[in-house]
Write an enzyme that holds these catalytic residues in place. Sequence first.
Site, short mmCIF file in Angstrom:
data_model
loop_
_atom_site.label_atom_id
_atom_site.label_comp_id
_atom_site.label_asym_id
_atom_site.label_seq_id
_atom_site.Cartn_x
_atom_site.Cartn_y
_atom_site.Cartn_z
N ASP A 50 -78.78 9.08 12.90
CA ASP A 50 -78.13 10.36 12.61
C ASP A 50 -77.20 10.21 11.40
O ASP A 50 -76.78 9.10 11.06
CB ASP A 50 -77.26 10.81 13.80
CG ASP A 50 -78.10 11.18 15.01
OD1 ASP A 50 -79.33 11.13 14.94
OD2 ASP A 50 -77.48 11.52 16.05
N HIS A 210 -76.69 5.33 13.76
CA HIS A 210 -76.20 6.14 12.63
C HIS A 210 -76.37 5.36 11.34
O HIS A 210 -75.85 4.25 11.22
CB HIS A 210 -74.73 6.51 12.85
CG HIS A 210 -74.51 7.38 14.06
ND1 HIS A 210 -74.55 6.88 15.33
CD2 HIS A 210 -74.30 8.71 14.18
CE1 HIS A 210 -74.36 7.87 16.20
NE2 HIS A 210 -74.21 8.99 15.52
ZN LIG Z 1 -74.19 13.18 13.95
#
Ligand SMILES: [Zn+2]
Length: 254
Positions: A50, A210
Amino acid sequence: MNSLLIEAPAVAIAAAAGLTAYGAVYPRAQIFGRTICRTDSPRKLAITFDDGPNPAITPKLLDLFDRYNAKATFFLIGKFVRECPELVKETVARGHVVGNHTETHLNLFRLSPMQVRVELRLCHDAISHAAGAPPKWFRPPFGLRNPWVIPAARELGYQTVMWTLIPGDWREKPAEWLIERMQPIAHHAQQSLGNESSPASGTGDVLCLHDGTHRQLNGDRTRTLAALEHWLPRWRDLGLEFVTIAEAVRTPAP
Ligand SMILES: [Zn+2]
């Protein structure tokens, strides 16, 4: 007056609030709409990222994944897509899947239906333009949903993707801590794939990491990279295949 009559609504309100929190936050809750949380085979590991694209880390991840013939899914923030469309194009060209992580990474739980639609649409257009095709997968920022987030995503043709494991790679901890937090993937694979005589059955993991930070471009995710450098060869040796979310589910959610 019967005290039960006074207290009952309070209890009901508290229960409803609890249910709302569960549906909004718990990654595998389905009460605000169906989401994908697992792969359809214990052999398939779907690694997802992400908050990118991130010029400081994403190219290094792409090189690392090429070394293991591994594919992943990147949930992108629209405003960053507009800053580095070439990186998005390259991510797709190298066999990965990109998805919508909204335009500016707000907490959708607090937004009106119209605001949610705008956040989705702007990112949708940015990715479609950069990648040459509209994305099909959506992950809400912070994993937060409300009753109109998933329907709004569905309007644009999205399936919503959550996870089985989110080790917390945004925390200021050493890589060794993160490596340890990712141990459940190997543990699950050993349990599911360890017995050669019985064919693997059940489901596999969706890992949420991430490659960027929603606060700014070029965020430091070197520990995420280091943890994957540690785990990818070990997971491969356990028999795991690294697949995109599109390959992870044979029968998509309606
Ligand atoms: Zn996020």
